[in-house]
Design a protein around this motif. Structure first.
Motif, PDB file in Angstrom:
ATOM      1  N   PRO A   9       0.817  -1.208   0.000  1.00 15.63           N
ATOM      2  CA  PRO A   9       0.000   0.000   0.000  1.00 15.63           C
ATOM      3  C   PRO A   9       0.856   1.266   0.000  1.00 15.63           C
ATOM      4  O   PRO A   9       0.426   2.305  -0.468  1.00 15.63           O
ATOM      5  N   GLN A  79      -5.511   2.403   5.408  1.00 13.51           N
ATOM      6  CA  GLN A  79      -4.965   1.927   4.138  1.00 13.51           C
ATOM      7  C   GLN A  79      -5.582   2.642   2.939  1.00 13.51           C
ATOM      8  O   GLN A  79      -4.878   3.005   1.997  1.00 13.51           O
ATOM      9  N   ASN A  80      -6.880   2.889   2.962  1.00 11.36           N
ATOM     10  CA  ASN A  80      -7.527   3.553   1.828  1.00 11.36           C
ATOM     11  C   ASN A  80      -7.008   4.974   1.614  1.00 11.36           C
ATOM     12  O   ASN A  80      -6.936   5.443   0.485  1.00 11.36           O
ATOM     13  N   GLU A  83      -2.966   4.619   0.268  1.00 11.67           N
ATOM     14  CA  GLU A  83      -2.620   3.738  -0.853  1.00 11.67           C
ATOM     15  C   GLU A  83      -1.794   4.506  -1.885  1.00 11.67           C
ATOM     16  O   GLU A  83      -2.191   5.577  -2.320  1.00 11.67           O
ATOM     17  N   GLY A  84      -0.630   3.976  -2.238  1.00  8.79           N
ATOM     18  CA  GLY A  84       0.218   4.599  -3.248  1.00  8.79           C
ATOM     19  C   GLY A  84       1.177   5.648  -2.717  1.00  8.79           C
ATOM     20  O   GLY A  84       1.922   6.259  -3.479  1.00  8.79           O
ATOM     21  N   ASN A 102       1.685  11.669  -0.706  1.00  4.91           N
ATOM     22  CA  ASN A 102       0.451  10.930  -0.924  1.00  4.91           C
ATOM     23  C   ASN A 102      -0.246  11.412  -2.203  1.00  4.91           C
ATOM     24  O   ASN A 102      -0.679  12.555  -2.277  1.00  4.91           O
ATOM     25  N   ASN A 104      -3.138  10.735  -3.185  1.00  2.15           N
ATOM     26  CA  ASN A 104      -4.583  10.830  -2.971  1.00  2.15           C
ATOM     27  C   ASN A 104      -5.024  12.160  -2.375  1.00  2.15           C
ATOM     28  O   ASN A 104      -6.212  12.422  -2.265  1.00  2.15           O
TER      29      ASN A 104
END
Length: 117
Positions: A9, A79-80, A83-84, A102, A104
């Motif tokens: 993740p 985790q959501n 992620e990435g 991040n 996101n």
């Protein structure tokens, strides 16, 4: 039940892993079981912030990854959000310590300590 995951993740740079392992060892943790917990919590002016701490062992539902010898524990609710992401460490006189890049994040507060997705 804790689980190792096939796809990470997060990515952890070698500098961040080395720094975290050194700190874990200095704190007297069992390096075979202990790891770095990366999590997201409510807080900061943008709504969410990152947290880092050392844990003796993973929780039952954690995702567990290993990077350059460092075990990283991530709970399912965090985790959501991460992620990435890439966990890095920047030392030296102007260094800022651990940081999370991040993909996101939609916006960050002015100080860069909190974010919104």
């Amino acid at each position: 039940m804790s689980q190792s995951v096939d796809t990470d993740p997060v990515e952890v740079t070698e500098d961040a892993a080395e720094q975290a392992i050194s700190l874990i060892e200095n704190e007297g943790y069992d390096t075979d079981e202990a790891g770095l917990r990366l999590f997201v919590q409510q807080g900061g002016c943008a709504g969410l912030s990152y947290g880092l701490r050392f844990d003796d062992a993973p929780e039952d539902d954690d995702a567990i990854t290993e990077h350059h010898g460092l075990r990283v524990f991530i709970d399912p609710s965090s985790q959501n959000y991460i992620e990435g992401s890439v966990l890095d460490f920047e030392g030296g006189l102007q260094g800022k310590g651990f940081s999370v890049e991040n993909p996101n994040v939609e916006s960050e507060c002015g100080c860069g300590e909190s974010f919104r997705t």
